[in-house]
Motif scaffolding. Structure first.
Motif, PDB file in Angstrom:
ATOM      1  N   ALA A 274       8.524  10.928 -10.292  1.00  0.00           N
ATOM      2  CA  ALA A 274       7.477   9.920 -10.138  1.00  0.00           C
ATOM      3  C   ALA A 274       6.160  10.414 -10.743  1.00  0.00           C
ATOM      4  O   ALA A 274       5.449   9.651 -11.412  1.00  0.00           O
ATOM      5  CB  ALA A 274       7.291   9.562  -8.670  1.00  0.00           C
ATOM      6  N   SER A 275       5.838  11.693 -10.534  1.00  0.00           N
ATOM      7  CA  SER A 275       4.605  12.260 -11.109  1.00  0.00           C
ATOM      8  C   SER A 275       4.648  12.207 -12.625  1.00  0.00           C
ATOM      9  O   SER A 275       3.653  11.871 -13.281  1.00  0.00           O
ATOM     10  CB  SER A 275       4.429  13.712 -10.656  1.00  0.00           C
TER      11      SER A 275
ATOM     12  N   LEU B 261       4.246   8.584 -13.786  1.00  0.00           N
ATOM     13  CA  LEU B 261       2.852   8.154 -13.605  1.00  0.00           C
ATOM     14  C   LEU B 261       1.925   8.801 -14.627  1.00  0.00           C
ATOM     15  O   LEU B 261       0.968   8.174 -15.091  1.00  0.00           O
ATOM     16  CB  LEU B 261       2.381   8.449 -12.182  1.00  0.00           C
TER      17      LEU B 261
ATOM     18  N   THR C 117       2.480   6.925 -17.810  1.00  0.00           N
ATOM     19  CA  THR C 117       1.881   5.592 -17.681  1.00  0.00           C
ATOM     20  C   THR C 117       0.365   5.677 -17.787  1.00  0.00           C
ATOM     21  O   THR C 117      -0.276   4.844 -18.449  1.00  0.00           O
ATOM     22  CB  THR C 117       2.288   4.954 -16.335  1.00  0.00           C
TER      23      THR C 117
ATOM     24  N   ARG D 298      -4.264   0.341  -9.925  1.00  0.00           N
ATOM     25  CA  ARG D 298      -2.907   0.436  -9.372  1.00  0.00           C
ATOM     26  C   ARG D 298      -2.320   1.822  -9.650  1.00  0.00           C
ATOM     27  O   ARG D 298      -1.672   2.420  -8.803  1.00  0.00           O
ATOM     28  CB  ARG D 298      -2.029  -0.665  -9.984  1.00  0.00           C
ATOM     29  N   HIS D 299      -2.553   2.314 -10.867  1.00  0.00           N
ATOM     30  CA  HIS D 299      -2.078   3.651 -11.245  1.00  0.00           C
ATOM     31  C   HIS D 299      -2.691   4.712 -10.331  1.00  0.00           C
ATOM     32  O   HIS D 299      -2.018   5.638  -9.874  1.00  0.00           O
ATOM     33  CB  HIS D 299      -2.422   3.928 -12.717  1.00  0.00           C
TER      34      HIS D 299
ATOM     35  N   VAL E 189      -3.808   4.302  -7.245  1.00  0.00           N
ATOM     36  CA  VAL E 189      -3.220   4.180  -5.907  1.00  0.00           C
ATOM     37  C   VAL E 189      -1.852   4.848  -5.868  1.00  0.00           C
ATOM     38  O   VAL E 189      -1.531   5.610  -4.942  1.00  0.00           O
ATOM     39  CB  VAL E 189      -3.121   2.684  -5.494  1.00  0.00           C
ATOM     40  N   LEU E 190      -1.029   4.586  -6.878  1.00  0.00           N
ATOM     41  CA  LEU E 190       0.316   5.179  -6.919  1.00  0.00           C
ATOM     42  C   LEU E 190       0.255   6.706  -7.076  1.00  0.00           C
ATOM     43  O   LEU E 190       1.019   7.437  -6.455  1.00  0.00           O
ATOM     44  CB  LEU E 190       1.139   4.557  -8.049  1.00  0.00           C
ATOM     45  N   THR E 191      -0.671   7.171  -7.898  1.00  0.00           N
ATOM     46  CA  THR E 191      -0.838   8.615  -8.081  1.00  0.00           C
ATOM     47  C   THR E 191      -1.246   9.276  -6.765  1.00  0.00           C
ATOM     48  O   THR E 191      -0.739  10.354  -6.416  1.00  0.00           O
ATOM     49  CB  THR E 191      -1.881   8.905  -9.183  1.00  0.00           C
TER      50      THR E 191
ATOM     51  N   LYS F 105      -0.538   8.164  -3.768  1.00  0.00           N
ATOM     52  CA  LYS F 105       0.626   8.132  -2.870  1.00  0.00           C
ATOM     53  C   LYS F 105       1.610   9.259  -3.204  1.00  0.00           C
ATOM     54  O   LYS F 105       2.133   9.917  -2.308  1.00  0.00           O
ATOM     55  CB  LYS F 105       1.336   6.776  -2.953  1.00  0.00           C
ATOM     56  N   VAL F 106       1.840   9.483  -4.489  1.00  0.00           N
ATOM     57  CA  VAL F 106       2.746  10.566  -4.896  1.00  0.00           C
ATOM     58  C   VAL F 106       2.149  11.917  -4.515  1.00  0.00           C
ATOM     59  O   VAL F 106       2.849  12.810  -4.033  1.00  0.00           O
ATOM     60  CB  VAL F 106       3.051  10.485  -6.414  1.00  0.00           C
TER      61      VAL F 106
END
Length: 195
Positions: free
Chosen positions: A12-13, A16, A19, A44-45, A47-49, A51-52
């Motif tokens: 995931a990292s 991301l 991305t 959004r990127h 937020v996801l970063t 979370k990871v």
């Protein structure tokens, strides 16, 4: 499985990161609609970063706690084993002393009494040697207990097994002393019978 979770976090990292690089490279500041779209994509990127990153930190904490729990479990297992060894030595010496005490050795021949004395002395020396090995093992256990305490474990939880072993080692030392006295008494009987 923690390795599978770590693998998923790493994947995931990586995705991301790619991305994020793509979002940065494609950002066109001339078109207001495109700028708004890329702004949402960056948010959004982000937020996801986060979370990871949080998942990675939680996994790291989980691994650390698991390692601490395993170290504490190993400590308890080692202290139980040592306590069993001390108690076994106490029982062995107690049986030897009872055997000599109930054997009516005073009515035996001088050769038999001499043999019993020599065997008793040898057994006592072996018991002392084993006791010294256990004391050295206790010293190692005490240093492990201090390390566990430094990691945040409750002092009484860590020191109770050590205290039980110390108490039993003290009892073992007393029993060895009693066996020595019994052996000296047998030796005196042998000397008087020989004279």
């Amino acid at each position: 499985d923690l390795a599978a979770i770590q693998s998923r976090i790493d994947k995931a990292s990586s995705v991301l990161q790619e991305t994020g690089e793509g979002i940065s490279a494609a950002d066109n500041k001339e078109d207001p609609l495109q700028t708004a779209n890329y702004s949402c994509a960056r948010d959004r990127h982000s937020v996801l970063t986060n979370k990871v990153s949080t998942a990675a930190n939680n996994l790291k904490a989980l691994k650390s706690n698991a390692n601490k729990a395993m170290a504490f479990s190993a400590f308890l297992s080692e202290s139980d084993k040592m306590l069993s060894q001390v108690q076994e030595q106490k029982e062995i010496i107690g049986r030897r002393m009872a055997s000599v005490g109930n054997g009516g050795f005073a009515a035996e021949s001088m050769t038999s009494i001499d043999t019993m004395c020599r065997e008793s002395q040898a057994s006592t020396l072996e018991s002392e040697r084993k006791s010294q090995v256990l004391v050295k093992g206790l010293e190692s256990l005490i240093s492990k207990a201090k390390a566990l305490e430094a990691e945040g474990y409750d002092s009484s939880t860590v020191n109770d097994p050590v205290k039980r072993i110390q108490d039993n080692l003290s009892q073992l030392s007393n029993i060895i002393g009693l066996e020595k006295k019994q052996t000296m008494f047998m030796r005196k009987i042998y000397i008087h019978a020989k004279a």
